[in-house]
Design an enzyme around this catalytic site. Structure first.
Site, mmCIF file in Angstrom:
data_model
loop_
_atom_site.group_PDB
_atom_site.id
_atom_site.type_symbol
_atom_site.label_atom_id
_atom_site.label_comp_id
_atom_site.label_asym_id
_atom_site.label_seq_id
_atom_site.Cartn_x
_atom_site.Cartn_y
_atom_site.Cartn_z
ATOM 1 N N ASP A 55 0.819 -1.230 0.000
ATOM 2 C CA ASP A 55 0.000 0.000 0.000
ATOM 3 C C ASP A 55 0.852 1.280 0.000
ATOM 4 O O ASP A 55 0.336 2.353 -0.280
ATOM 5 C CB ASP A 55 -0.917 0.031 1.227
ATOM 6 C CG ASP A 55 -1.804 -1.193 1.305
ATOM 7 O OD1 ASP A 55 -2.037 -1.819 0.254
ATOM 8 O OD2 ASP A 55 -2.266 -1.524 2.415
ATOM 9 N N GLN A 67 -1.813 -9.137 -6.656
ATOM 10 C CA GLN A 67 -0.907 -7.988 -6.539
ATOM 11 C C GLN A 67 0.148 -8.186 -5.443
ATOM 12 O O GLN A 67 1.138 -7.469 -5.373
ATOM 13 C CB GLN A 67 -1.702 -6.706 -6.211
ATOM 14 C CG GLN A 67 -2.606 -6.270 -7.328
ATOM 15 C CD GLN A 67 -3.712 -5.336 -6.852
ATOM 16 O OE1 GLN A 67 -3.665 -4.152 -7.079
ATOM 17 N NE2 GLN A 67 -4.710 -5.871 -6.175
HETATM 18 O O1 F6P Z 1 -2.240 -4.064 3.378
HETATM 19 C C1 F6P Z 1 -2.090 -4.868 2.260
HETATM 20 C C2 F6P Z 1 -3.430 -5.269 1.722
HETATM 21 O O2 F6P Z 1 -3.216 -6.088 0.585
HETATM 22 C C3 F6P Z 1 -4.389 -4.129 1.368
HETATM 23 O O3 F6P Z 1 -4.094 -3.532 0.129
HETATM 24 C C4 F6P Z 1 -5.702 -4.818 1.428
HETATM 25 O O4 F6P Z 1 -6.730 -3.908 1.739
HETATM 26 C C5 F6P Z 1 -5.535 -5.814 2.531
HETATM 27 O O5 F6P Z 1 -4.137 -6.024 2.670
HETATM 28 C C6 F6P Z 1 -6.197 -7.134 2.307
HETATM 29 O O6 F6P Z 1 -6.050 -7.877 3.456
HETATM 30 P P1 F6P Z 1 -6.313 -9.448 3.566
HETATM 31 O O7 F6P Z 1 -5.240 -10.133 2.801
HETATM 32 O O8 F6P Z 1 -6.232 -9.716 5.021
HETATM 33 O O9 F6P Z 1 -7.659 -9.685 2.962
#
Ligand code: F6P
Length: 376
Positions: free
Chosen positions: A134, A301
């Site tokens: 991020d 990503q």
């Molecule tokens: O902080 C990294 C991130 O990939 C964010 O871009 C996204 O909102 C979040 O983590 C997703 O989290 P999880 O993998 O816990 O669903």
């Protein structure tokens, strides 16, 4: 006596984590330090699950995605144990002492840094390294993981162009980034998106439709809309920012009730935001008369091998962390600063999110190209 370093990776995984672990480990071993990795973030430290990071364990991991240590989003003071949320900070302190650690290095984003700071306040020597796709960690130029993610998102946008063009469609592509727009803005510009919607700029869907229709009048019957997962329209955005401000003020005033109320409001907003990409796509179909499709890039990503830039950054910050341990400098974020690094005291960096400033050159760049940012 030689020093003993503990390492853990917490929060969402990020390309470059293994390069950072390798950087810390290799630099530390050369100084005759001992290195232990705790598994699955703060949970492994609580449950005393660890592995020795010796020469063999550190070998061959530079190019590997994810984290060899595993990760979790568990917080020391709010850990799910046997179906109950418990404060496990004292257990973590005990385990730190049981291993005779001289320092615990926490690799993570803003949340991990806050947890590291809490442990520092309990008397542990900690360092924090900024990783997240991020790029939203305060006080560092860049976080590792961001460059790889921007490359993946850009390639996806490139590929969406030919199919959008062939079918004369709108394609709305959702990019990660939590509550910041670094990833969508960077990949959107690099991939030539026609519209980029980010959390920092509230959008008006009519303005987006107008921009797409202007393209149609100029003969371009397709459009790519890159939308941050955290983007908000003009109705939701002011509520979000007001609730965030209330939460910040309540935290400063140590008013637990007000903080809980603001957090509850933020949860409601989060729920309302869910599915917004599909909603925007449907609204654009209605407003423009063009067909529209949605692509959610999601965890692709975060996966796979880190870019060269991320390997370089993670290695730089990892080796810098080992150097700081050798010097006995603790309680800091090892921040990226130009070609070098800077040890930023944790109290200056925690609780703040690095958002895209409205006067950032990337925003100016997008506007100069004629990219619609949803506000005009
Ligand atoms: O902080 C990294 C991130 O990939 C964010 O871009 C996204 O909102 C979040 O983590 C997703 O989290 P999880 O993998 O816990 O669903």
């Amino acid at each position: 006596m030689s020093k003993h370093i503990g390492i853990l990776t917490a929060g969402g995984d990020s390309p470059g984590l293994n390069a950072a672990i390798r950087g810390i480990g290799k630099a530390a071993l050369r100084k005759d330090m001992q290195v232990t990795g705790f598994l699955d973030g703060f949970r492994g430290l609580t449950e005393n699950r660890s592995i020795r990071l010796d020469k063999k364990a550190l070998s061959g991991i530079l190019t590997v995605g994810g984290t060899i240590l595993g990760t979790s989003r568990m917080k020391p003071h709010k850990m799910l144990m046997g179906g109950r949320t418990r404060d496990m900070t004292d257990t973590i302190v005990e385990n730190y002492n049981r291993h005779h650690l001289d320092c615990l290095i926490c690799l993570g984003g803003g949340g991990t840094m806050k947890n590291a700071y809490r442990l520092h306040q309990k008397g542990l020597n900690v360092l924090s390294l900024p990783k997240t796709i991020d790029n939203d960690v305060w006080a560092t130029d860049r976080t590792f993981g961001f460059d790889t993610a921007i490359g993946i998102a850009t390639e996806a946008i490139d590929r969406l162009h030919s199919t959008a063009h062939s079918h004369h469609r709108i394609i709305v592509v959702e990019v990660m980034g939590h509550n910041t727009g670094w990833l969508a803005l960077g990949a959107g510009i690099a991939g030539g998106a026609d519209v980029i919607l980010i959390p920092e700029i509230a959008y008006d869907v009519q303005k987006v439709a107008d921009a797409i229709l202007r393209r149609v009048r100029r003969g371009s019957h397709f459009s790519i809309v890159a939308i941050s997962e955290g983007a908000m329209n003009k109705q939701l955005s002011p509520r979000f920012h007001a609730a965030e401000q209330r939460k910040h003020a309540a935290r400063e005033a140590m008013d637990k009730e007000a903080k809980a109320a603001a957090s509850a409001e933020l949860d409601i907003i989060e729920q309302e935001r869910k599915g917004h990409t599909l909603r925007v796509s449907n609204q654009l179909e209605e407003l423009t008369g063009l067909e529209s499709r949605v692509t959610i890039l999601g965890h692709v990503q975060r996966g796979g091998t880190p870019s060269a830039a991320d390997r370089l950054l993670a290695s730089k910050l990892g080796t810098a962390a080992a150097e700081l341990v050798e010097q006995g400098t603790y309680g800091v974020l090892v921040a990226d600063r130009g070609d070098s690094y800077e040890a930023v005291p944790l109290e200056q960096a925690v609780g703040r999110r690095k958002v895209v400033p409205l006067d950032h050159p990337w925003i100016a760049t997008a506007r100069r190209i004629g990219t619609c940012l949803g506000d005009k």
